[in-house]
Design a protein around this motif. Structure first.
Motif, PDB file in Angstrom:
ATOM      1  N   LEU A 119       0.863  -1.180   0.000  1.00 14.01           N
ATOM      2  CA  LEU A 119       0.000   0.000   0.000  1.00 14.01           C
ATOM      3  C   LEU A 119       0.897   1.225   0.000  1.00 14.01           C
ATOM      4  N   ALA A 120       0.680   2.154  -0.938  1.00 14.80           N
ATOM      5  CA  ALA A 120       1.592   3.289  -1.077  1.00 14.80           C
ATOM      6  C   ALA A 120       0.862   4.538  -1.570  1.00 14.80           C
ATOM      7  N   PRO A 121       0.134   5.236  -0.698  1.00 15.37           N
ATOM      8  CA  PRO A 121      -0.352   6.571  -1.077  1.00 15.37           C
ATOM      9  C   PRO A 121       0.789   7.580  -1.025  1.00 15.37           C
ATOM     10  N   PHE A 122       0.737   8.594  -1.888  1.00 17.43           N
ATOM     11  CA  PHE A 122       1.824   9.573  -1.929  1.00 17.43           C
ATOM     12  C   PHE A 122       1.277  10.949  -2.298  1.00 17.43           C
ATOM     13  N   TRP A 123       2.052  11.966  -1.885  1.00 12.07           N
ATOM     14  CA  TRP A 123       1.652  13.360  -2.068  1.00 12.07           C
ATOM     15  C   TRP A 123       2.842  14.206  -2.497  1.00 12.07           C
ATOM     16  N   HIS A 124       2.562  15.251  -3.275  1.00 13.65           N
ATOM     17  CA  HIS A 124       3.537  16.312  -3.510  1.00 13.65           C
ATOM     18  C   HIS A 124       3.448  17.322  -2.361  1.00 13.65           C
ATOM     19  N   VAL A 125       4.572  17.601  -1.743  1.00 17.36           N
ATOM     20  CA  VAL A 125       4.686  18.675  -0.763  1.00 17.36           C
ATOM     21  C   VAL A 125       5.539  19.767  -1.419  1.00 17.36           C
ATOM     22  N   PHE A 126       5.085  20.999  -1.399  1.00 14.48           N
ATOM     23  CA  PHE A 126       5.761  22.037  -2.181  1.00 14.48           C
ATOM     24  C   PHE A 126       6.098  23.246  -1.324  1.00 14.48           C
ATOM     25  N   GLU A 127       7.115  23.971  -1.734  1.00  9.19           N
ATOM     26  CA  GLU A 127       7.539  25.160  -1.004  1.00  9.19           C
ATOM     27  C   GLU A 127       8.047  26.196  -2.002  1.00  9.19           C
ATOM     28  N   PRO A 128       7.311  27.304  -2.205  1.00  7.52           N
ATOM     29  CA  PRO A 128       7.778  28.352  -3.107  1.00  7.52           C
ATOM     30  C   PRO A 128       8.851  29.194  -2.437  1.00  7.52           C
ATOM     31  N   PRO A 129       9.569  30.030  -3.187  1.00  8.54           N
ATOM     32  CA  PRO A 129      10.506  30.962  -2.574  1.00  8.54           C
ATOM     33  C   PRO A 129       9.795  31.828  -1.528  1.00  8.54           C
ATOM     34  N   PRO A 130      10.463  32.198  -0.420  1.00 11.65           N
ATOM     35  CA  PRO A 130       9.787  32.913   0.675  1.00 11.65           C
ATOM     36  C   PRO A 130       9.072  34.190   0.237  1.00 11.65           C
ATOM     37  N   GLU A 131       9.703  34.969  -0.650  1.00 10.56           N
ATOM     38  CA  GLU A 131       9.078  36.225  -1.047  1.00 10.56           C
ATOM     39  C   GLU A 131       7.785  35.994  -1.825  1.00 10.56           C
TER      40      GLU A 131
ATOM     41  N   ARG B  12      -2.346  27.750   6.821  1.00  7.77           N
ATOM     42  CA  ARG B  12      -2.997  28.438   7.916  1.00  7.77           C
ATOM     43  C   ARG B  12      -2.016  29.421   8.550  1.00  7.77           C
ATOM     44  N   GLU B  13      -2.557  30.525   9.061  1.00  4.86           N
ATOM     45  CA  GLU B  13      -1.699  31.561   9.624  1.00  4.86           C
ATOM     46  C   GLU B  13      -0.804  31.010  10.728  1.00  4.86           C
ATOM     47  N   GLU B  14      -1.335  30.127  11.561  1.00  3.72           N
ATOM     48  CA  GLU B  14      -0.549  29.608  12.680  1.00  3.72           C
ATOM     49  C   GLU B  14       0.555  28.660  12.232  1.00  3.72           C
ATOM     50  N   ASP B  15       0.526  28.255  10.952  1.00  2.00           N
ATOM     51  CA  ASP B  15       1.535  27.322  10.458  1.00  2.00           C
ATOM     52  C   ASP B  15       2.563  27.980   9.555  1.00  2.00           C
ATOM     53  N   ARG B  16       2.525  29.298   9.425  1.00  2.00           N
ATOM     54  CA  ARG B  16       3.401  29.982   8.473  1.00  2.00           C
ATOM     55  C   ARG B  16       4.888  29.769   8.755  1.00  2.00           C
ATOM     56  N   THR B  17       5.263  29.552  10.020  1.00  2.00           N
ATOM     57  CA  THR B  17       6.684  29.407  10.355  1.00  2.00           C
ATOM     58  C   THR B  17       7.179  27.974  10.175  1.00  2.00           C
ATOM     59  N   LYS B  18       6.303  27.036   9.881  1.00  2.00           N
ATOM     60  CA  LYS B  18       6.708  25.650   9.708  1.00  2.00           C
ATOM     61  C   LYS B  18       7.158  25.389   8.277  1.00  2.00           C
ATOM     62  N   SER B  19       8.024  24.390   8.111  1.00  2.00           N
ATOM     63  CA  SER B  19       8.381  23.959   6.767  1.00  2.00           C
ATOM     64  C   SER B  19       7.193  23.252   6.125  1.00  2.00           C
ATOM     65  N   ALA B  20       7.252  23.098   4.809  1.00  2.00           N
ATOM     66  CA  ALA B  20       6.149  22.453   4.099  1.00  2.00           C
ATOM     67  C   ALA B  20       5.940  21.025   4.583  1.00  2.00           C
ATOM     68  N   VAL B  21       7.014  20.274   4.783  1.00  2.00           N
ATOM     69  CA  VAL B  21       6.869  18.893   5.232  1.00  2.00           C
ATOM     70  C   VAL B  21       6.289  18.849   6.640  1.00  2.00           C
ATOM     71  N   GLU B  22       6.674  19.787   7.491  1.00  2.00           N
ATOM     72  CA  GLU B  22       6.091  19.846   8.838  1.00  2.00           C
ATOM     73  C   GLU B  22       4.593  20.115   8.765  1.00  2.00           C
ATOM     74  N   ARG B  23       4.168  20.985   7.849  1.00  2.00           N
ATOM     75  CA  ARG B  23       2.744  21.273   7.724  1.00  2.00           C
ATOM     76  C   ARG B  23       1.965  20.052   7.235  1.00  2.00           C
TER      77      ARG B  23
END
Length: 273
Positions: free
Chosen positions: A141-153, A174-185
């Motif tokens: 069983l292997a579900p998968f997702w793209h996690v993405f991160e644009p340049p900060p600006e 979400r506003e409370e998650d803005r400081t987290k990395s994409a994978v952390e979110r």
């Protein structure tokens, strides 16, 4: 901004059928603009599966299914949106229209059950139980997702456009998650998938596989892609146009293109005897 999956799907995303089945409003655009999956990921899943018979859950227009077929697998798709299923069939894929929870396998068994950017629309417990039902011992069983991160600006500019225009449940971060990395979110989503797999008692301990890569988008390519994102598929045309204007201005300020950093993450386990 959302791309291949919503950054923060609702805790009960699988209940939001109106969103899950909204992507077929423009299946051609979806297929044209959504990023394929890394070859290294496809190769690893193929190598870790005991045979060639694959079931693709929420196969959409067939993006991942075509990649596994090219790797020598035989793929059956299950897709709840008839419009997406019909598009996938144009390329010779076999697709049955149903949610995986309601789908009847009819005694068929598979060597792998995969799901590309779709498992968050599946009940994590019922979906894992159905996978256990149709997998051979040793099947994967292997579900998968793209996690993405644009340049900060760009991330800041996009976030401002979303705050002004889009409802909270359509915003990528979400506003409370803005400081987290994409994978952390994404980790709550990945944990929920793993917990559903564990809950069946039918699989080995789930693992996470991660594949990092990049893709450069021009302004036009990004604006062509955005309307396929979860939540934005339901925006009124005037609101969508306003959001695209804001996103386009942000990319223009970067020189007309930008490089998106991606991590494609797999949550995977094998069917135990």
């Amino acid at each position: 901004m959302p791309t291949n999956t919503p950054e923060q799907p609702a805790p009960e995303a699988h209940r939001a059928r109106h969103v899950a089945e909204s992507f077929g409003t423009d299946a051609e655009r979806y297929d044209r603009t959504r990023a394929p999956y890394p070859d290294a990921m496809v190769e690893r899943i193929v190598a870790a599966s005991p045979g060639p018979e694959f079931l693709d859950v929420g196969c959409g227009t067939g993006i991942a299914a075509r990649q596994f077929r090219a790797a020598g697998r035989t793929v059956l798709g299950v897709e709840p949106d008839a419009r997406m299923a019909e598009f996938a069939r144009r390329d010779g894929l076999e697709v049955e229209v149903a949610t995986i929870e309601a789908w009847e396998p009819g005694g068929r068994v598979f060597d792998a059950v995969v799901a590309g950017t779709a498992w968050h629309w599946v009940d994590p417990v019922a979906g894992a139980a159905k996978a256990a039902q149709v997998l051979r011992p040793g099947g994967r069983l292997a579900p998968f997702w793209h996690v993405f991160e644009p340049p900060p600006e760009l991330a800041d500019a996009f976030a401002e456009a979303y705050r002004r225009i889009a409802p909270a449940d359509a915003r990528p971060v979400r506003e409370e998650d803005r400081t987290k990395s994409a994978v952390e979110r994404y980790q709550p989503l990945l944990t929920k998938a793993a917990d559903g797999i564990r809950g069946t008692g039918a699989f080995s301990e789930p693992e996470q596989w991660r594949f990092d890569w990049e893709r450069t988008y021009t302004r036009d390519e990004w604006l062509d892609h955005l309307p396929t994102s979860g939540g934005l598929t339901l925006l009124p045309p005037d609101k969508l146009a306003e959001l695209l204007d804001g996103a386009g201005a942000a990319v223009d300020a970067m020189g007309g293109s930008f490089t998106m950093r991606y991590s494609t993450v797999v949550v995977t386990a094998t069917r135990v005897p």
